[in-house]
Design a protein around this motif. Structure first.
Motif, PDB file in Angstrom:
ATOM      1  N   ARG A  27      92.461  31.088  -6.298  1.00  0.00           N
ATOM      2  CA  ARG A  27      93.414  29.966  -6.386  1.00  0.00           C
ATOM      3  C   ARG A  27      93.531  29.402  -7.792  1.00  0.00           C
ATOM      4  NH1 ARG A  27      91.584  26.074  -1.580  1.00  0.00           N
ATOM      5  NH2 ARG A  27      93.338  24.822  -2.352  1.00  0.00           N
ATOM      6  N   GLY A  28      92.596  29.746  -8.670  1.00  0.00           N
ATOM      7  CA  GLY A  28      92.681  29.291 -10.053  1.00  0.00           C
ATOM      8  C   GLY A  28      92.605  27.785 -10.212  1.00  0.00           C
ATOM      9  N   LEU A  29      91.690  27.153  -9.492  1.00  0.00           N
ATOM     10  CA  LEU A  29      91.570  25.695  -9.534  1.00  0.00           C
ATOM     11  C   LEU A  29      90.984  25.217 -10.861  1.00  0.00           C
ATOM     12  CD1 LEU A  29      90.144  25.022  -5.951  1.00  0.00           C
ATOM     13  CD2 LEU A  29      92.531  24.826  -6.706  1.00  0.00           C
ATOM     14  N   SER A  30      91.246  23.967 -11.184  1.00  0.00           N
ATOM     15  CA  SER A  30      90.621  23.302 -12.327  1.00  0.00           C
ATOM     16  C   SER A  30      90.412  21.846 -11.948  1.00  0.00           C
ATOM     17  CB  SER A  30      91.502  23.419 -13.573  1.00  0.00           C
ATOM     18  OG  SER A  30      90.891  22.763 -14.678  1.00  0.00           O
ATOM     19  N   VAL A 360      74.899  26.656  -5.768  1.00  0.00           N
ATOM     20  CA  VAL A 360      76.148  26.051  -5.302  1.00  0.00           C
ATOM     21  C   VAL A 360      76.967  25.548  -6.486  1.00  0.00           C
ATOM     22  CG1 VAL A 360      77.147  24.101  -4.030  1.00  0.00           C
ATOM     23  CG2 VAL A 360      75.274  25.421  -3.021  1.00  0.00           C
ATOM     24  N   VAL A 361      76.319  24.856  -7.411  1.00  0.00           N
ATOM     25  CA  VAL A 361      77.014  24.313  -8.578  1.00  0.00           C
ATOM     26  C   VAL A 361      77.565  25.450  -9.442  1.00  0.00           C
ATOM     27  CG1 VAL A 361      76.710  23.007 -10.721  1.00  0.00           C
ATOM     28  CG2 VAL A 361      75.732  22.144  -8.582  1.00  0.00           C
ATOM     29  N   ARG A 362      76.792  26.515  -9.592  1.00  0.00           N
ATOM     30  CA  ARG A 362      77.250  27.659 -10.395  1.00  0.00           C
ATOM     31  C   ARG A 362      78.463  28.317  -9.753  1.00  0.00           C
ATOM     32  NH1 ARG A 362      76.997  33.069 -10.681  1.00  0.00           N
ATOM     33  NH2 ARG A 362      75.854  33.304  -8.713  1.00  0.00           N
ATOM     34  N   ARG A 363      78.394  28.548  -8.454  1.00  0.00           N
ATOM     35  CA  ARG A 363      79.513  29.170  -7.753  1.00  0.00           C
ATOM     36  C   ARG A 363      80.761  28.300  -7.825  1.00  0.00           C
ATOM     37  NH1 ARG A 363      79.134  34.539  -5.721  1.00  0.00           N
ATOM     38  NH2 ARG A 363      77.036  34.931  -4.934  1.00  0.00           N
ATOM     39  N   ALA A 364      80.574  27.000  -7.680  1.00  0.00           N
ATOM     40  CA  ALA A 364      81.712  26.092  -7.747  1.00  0.00           C
ATOM     41  C   ALA A 364      82.369  26.138  -9.125  1.00  0.00           C
ATOM     42  CB  ALA A 364      81.267  24.674  -7.412  1.00  0.00           C
ATOM     43  N   ALA A 367      84.554  28.958  -9.619  1.00  0.00           N
ATOM     44  CA  ALA A 367      85.802  28.805  -8.863  1.00  0.00           C
ATOM     45  C   ALA A 367      86.669  27.673  -9.402  1.00  0.00           C
ATOM     46  CB  ALA A 367      85.481  28.569  -7.386  1.00  0.00           C
ATOM     47  N   GLY A 368      86.257  27.088 -10.534  1.00  0.00           N
ATOM     48  CA  GLY A 368      87.062  26.054 -11.159  1.00  0.00           C
ATOM     49  C   GLY A 368      86.798  24.649 -10.679  1.00  0.00           C
ATOM     50  N   ILE A 369      85.659  24.428 -10.013  1.00  0.00           N
ATOM     51  CA  ILE A 369      85.293  23.095  -9.526  1.00  0.00           C
ATOM     52  C   ILE A 369      84.018  22.679 -10.261  1.00  0.00           C
ATOM     53  CG2 ILE A 369      84.668  21.694  -7.522  1.00  0.00           C
ATOM     54  CD1 ILE A 369      86.041  23.905  -5.794  1.00  0.00           C
ATOM     55  N   VAL A 370      84.135  21.728 -11.182  1.00  0.00           N
ATOM     56  CA  VAL A 370      82.998  21.338 -12.008  1.00  0.00           C
ATOM     57  C   VAL A 370      82.289  20.154 -11.355  1.00  0.00           C
ATOM     58  CG1 VAL A 370      82.232  20.678 -14.308  1.00  0.00           C
ATOM     59  CG2 VAL A 370      84.267  22.103 -14.046  1.00  0.00           C
ATOM     60  N   LEU A 371      80.995  20.316 -11.121  1.00  0.00           N
ATOM     61  CA  LEU A 371      80.172  19.279 -10.506  1.00  0.00           C
ATOM     62  C   LEU A 371      79.128  18.786 -11.501  1.00  0.00           C
ATOM     63  CD1 LEU A 371      79.519  21.208  -7.185  1.00  0.00           C
ATOM     64  CD2 LEU A 371      81.027  19.237  -7.414  1.00  0.00           C
ATOM     65  N   THR A 372      78.543  17.627 -11.215  1.00  0.00           N
ATOM     66  CA  THR A 372      77.385  17.169 -11.977  1.00  0.00           C
ATOM     67  C   THR A 372      76.290  18.225 -11.871  1.00  0.00           C
ATOM     68  OG1 THR A 372      77.924  14.867 -11.458  1.00  0.00           O
ATOM     69  CG2 THR A 372      75.691  15.322 -12.212  1.00  0.00           C
ATOM     70  N   GLN A 403      90.967  19.598  -2.075  1.00  0.00           N
ATOM     71  CA  GLN A 403      90.738  20.963  -2.539  1.00  0.00           C
ATOM     72  C   GLN A 403      89.311  21.136  -3.050  1.00  0.00           C
ATOM     73  OE1 GLN A 403      93.646  21.873  -5.525  1.00  0.00           O
ATOM     74  NE2 GLN A 403      95.375  21.843  -4.110  1.00  0.00           N
ATOM     75  N   ALA A 404      88.835  20.143  -3.800  1.00  0.00           N
ATOM     76  CA  ALA A 404      87.499  20.245  -4.391  1.00  0.00           C
ATOM     77  C   ALA A 404      86.413  20.258  -3.325  1.00  0.00           C
ATOM     78  CB  ALA A 404      87.272  19.099  -5.370  1.00  0.00           C
ATOM     79  N   ILE A 405      86.519  19.379  -2.327  1.00  0.00           N
ATOM     80  CA  ILE A 405      85.468  19.297  -1.307  1.00  0.00           C
ATOM     81  C   ILE A 405      85.537  20.509  -0.375  1.00  0.00           C
ATOM     82  CG2 ILE A 405      84.470  17.901   0.537  1.00  0.00           C
ATOM     83  CD1 ILE A 405      84.201  16.749  -2.307  1.00  0.00           C
ATOM     84  N   GLU A 406      86.745  20.968  -0.053  1.00  0.00           N
ATOM     85  CA  GLU A 406      86.854  22.197   0.738  1.00  0.00           C
ATOM     86  C   GLU A 406      86.221  23.370  -0.013  1.00  0.00           C
ATOM     87  OE1 GLU A 406      91.026  22.430   1.398  1.00  0.00           O
ATOM     88  OE2 GLU A 406      91.020  20.982   3.058  1.00  0.00           O
ATOM     89  N   GLY A 407      86.492  23.449  -1.323  1.00  0.00           N
ATOM     90  CA  GLY A 407      85.907  24.511  -2.136  1.00  0.00           C
ATOM     91  C   GLY A 407      84.403  24.389  -2.233  1.00  0.00           C
ATOM     92  N   LEU A 408      83.910  23.157  -2.383  1.00  0.00           N
ATOM     93  CA  LEU A 408      82.470  22.931  -2.435  1.00  0.00           C
ATOM     94  C   LEU A 408      81.807  23.394  -1.151  1.00  0.00           C
ATOM     95  CD1 LEU A 408      79.870  21.706  -3.606  1.00  0.00           C
ATOM     96  CD2 LEU A 408      80.657  19.460  -2.815  1.00  0.00           C
ATOM     97  N   ALA A 409      82.437  23.104  -0.012  1.00  0.00           N
ATOM     98  CA  ALA A 409      81.884  23.531   1.276  1.00  0.00           C
ATOM     99  C   ALA A 409      81.797  25.049   1.368  1.00  0.00           C
ATOM    100  CB  ALA A 409      82.733  22.967   2.422  1.00  0.00           C
ATOM    101  N   VAL A 410      82.801  25.748   0.830  1.00  0.00           N
ATOM    102  CA  VAL A 410      82.756  27.215   0.799  1.00  0.00           C
ATOM    103  C   VAL A 410      81.535  27.690   0.014  1.00  0.00           C
ATOM    104  CG1 VAL A 410      83.902  29.285  -0.111  1.00  0.00           C
ATOM    105  CG2 VAL A 410      85.240  27.537   1.096  1.00  0.00           C
ATOM    106  N   CYS A 411      81.286  27.049  -1.138  1.00  0.00           N
ATOM    107  CA  CYS A 411      80.145  27.428  -1.975  1.00  0.00           C
ATOM    108  C   CYS A 411      78.821  27.147  -1.288  1.00  0.00           C
ATOM    109  CB  CYS A 411      80.218  26.705  -3.322  1.00  0.00           C
ATOM    110  SG  CYS A 411      81.690  27.118  -4.297  1.00  0.00           S
ATOM    111  N   VAL A 412      78.750  26.056  -0.549  1.00  0.00           N
ATOM    112  CA  VAL A 412      77.521  25.738   0.194  1.00  0.00           C
ATOM    113  C   VAL A 412      77.269  26.797   1.255  1.00  0.00           C
ATOM    114  CG1 VAL A 412      76.452  24.095   1.789  1.00  0.00           C
ATOM    115  CG2 VAL A 412      77.636  23.252  -0.247  1.00  0.00           C
TER     116      VAL A 412
END
Length: 422
Positions: A27-30, A360-364, A367-372, A403-412
């Motif tokens: 999806r090319g998220l940022s 999880v953070v690395r995978r996110a 996928a273009g989802i930056v977490l703390t 989008q971010a939380i759905e993507g985070l759940a995929v990574c979890v």
């Protein structure tokens, strides 16, 4: 946290998680969930600040706010926040724009000058340590690391830091000079300190005569429900317990009005206030009183603060509800995660299986989802369980947040099921 699955069921779940992750990457998220910044819509609520104070340049007592002086800050602004921060106006300073700045200065001054009740400067002592309830605020830990202050982890409970541990440690070690506390809607897990915790902090015996509680009441007015949580006033509790100099109370308008262009506050005993004023006089001829007058005219009184924070809540509450809804839909019943449901503040804490948070953070991120960063909630960036992830829902719009939380759940799900297969 994990549930027992048959090998075939686990393989099927892992394959689905892998496909979902490939779709997510495609999806090319940022998206950025790293810090608890107010959203533009929240900042817009304080747009009138930019046109204030208009043609006015005098405070209530006739002081010309354009000129030097007034280290203690405008009395009328201190009156407004005295109630919010549970500090008498006469014992409250209105200073720069950041409470972090004041915490930094208090540490520097304690290191380089003698605190009330201290026998010597901290810098002249062999070892200095602070208690750090975990999970906690990474900027507190960064200050300790910056100044070579040892950090001792203390587990959090639903009522605040584990006071049995705190009382034992401070009673036996004179090198422990302080404790970091975010007492209301704590960063990151939303805990509010109970009255019993406040009483025990105020009255406990400490081996260090100059022990200080760094009471970072950053979210004093930041409610997310119809029932605002009230906590006991630490400064009054310390005075009643015969330890009036123990509390350093900090707060700011950073997440109330304009982040980075607000006003910070310090409250304490008269002796501590004079100590800080005396040290601050060496570094500043006075705070930005024009900005303080701007805030007085905009907020008006403590009721004005409450009304303004209700408008803030209208922006924030749907975002926290979105996080809870998606996490429950995507991860509920999987045994792969638990999460907090805070009644205020700026963060949600997500716990994943031990050993999975960094993955999880690395995978996110891929996928273009930056977490703390995983570990940021612990001293030295090291979460020994590698299980805690801080979610900051405030800044993104609702569509991006979904989008971010759905993507985070995929990574979890991906990291969790991969760990179970190994």
């Amino acid at each position: 946290m994990t549930t027992e699955l048959s090998p075939d069921a686990l393989t099927g779940l892992l394959e689905r998680a892998r496909q979902d992750y490939q779709d997510l990457v495609g999806r090319g998220l940022s998206l950025d969930l790293t810090r608890g910044k107010p959203a533009p819509e929240q900042l817009d609520l304080s747009a009138d600040l930019l046109s204030l104070p208009g043609g006015r340049h005098t405070s209530a007592d006739g002081t010309d706010v354009r000129n030097y002086g007034g280290l203690q800050g405008l009395p009328e602004l201190r009156e407004i926040f005295a109630e919010v921060l549970q500090v008498p106006a006469g014992q409250l300073l209105a200073a720069g724009n950041s409470s972090l700045e004041l915490m930094h200065d208090c540490l520097v001054h304690a290191l380089l000058s003698v605190l009330p009740g201290a026998e010597s400067r901290w810098v002249d002592q062999e070892r200095i340590a602070f208690l750090c309830p975990i999970p906690g605020y990474d900027r507190h830990f960064a200050l300790c690391e910056r100044f070579g202050i040892d950090m001792i982890q203390v587990p959090m409970t639903t009522e605040g830091p584990d006071m049995d541990v705190v009382e034992r440690l401070v009673a036996e070690d004179p090198a422990i000079k302080g404790i970091w506390c975010v007492p209301k809607y704590s960063n990151p897990d939303g805990v509010c300190y109970s009255d019993a915790t406040v009483t025990r902090l105020a009255s406990m015996s400490t081996a260090a005569a100059d022990f200080r509680i760094f009471w970072d009441n950053a979210y004093a007015a930041h409610h997310l429900t119809d029932e605002p949580v009230e906590i006991a006033g630490l400064l009054a509790a310390c005075a009643e317990a015969g330890n009036p100099d123990r509390a350093f109370v900090f707060g700011s308008t950073s997440k109330i009005t304009a982040a980075g262009a607000g006003v910070a506050f310090f409250g304490s005993s008269p002796a501590n206030v004079q100590w800080l004023l005396g040290n601050n006089a060496k570094r500043s001829i006075g705070p930005d009183k024009v900005n303080q007058l701007r805030h007085v005219l905009f907020l008006r009184d403590a009721d004005g603060v409450r009304a303004h924070m209700e408008r803030q809540r209208a922006v924030l509450q749907p975002k926290f509800e979105t996080v809870a809804r998606i996490l429950e839909a995507e991860l509920g019943g999987t045994g792969l995660a638990t999460w907090t449901s805070p009644k205020g503040g700026y963060f949600v804490t997500l716990e994943v299986p031990d050993g999975c948070a960094k993955e999880v953070v690395r995978r996110a991120a891929e996928a273009g989802i930056v977490l703390t960063p995983a570990g940021a909630t612990h001293p030295y960036g090291d979460d020994p369980r590698d299980a805690v992830i801080r979610i900051a829902p405030s800044y993104p719009g609702l569509a991006e947040l979904e989008q971010a939380i759905e993507g985070l759940a995929v990574c979890v799900r991906l990291a969790g099921y991969e760990q179970q297969v190994r």
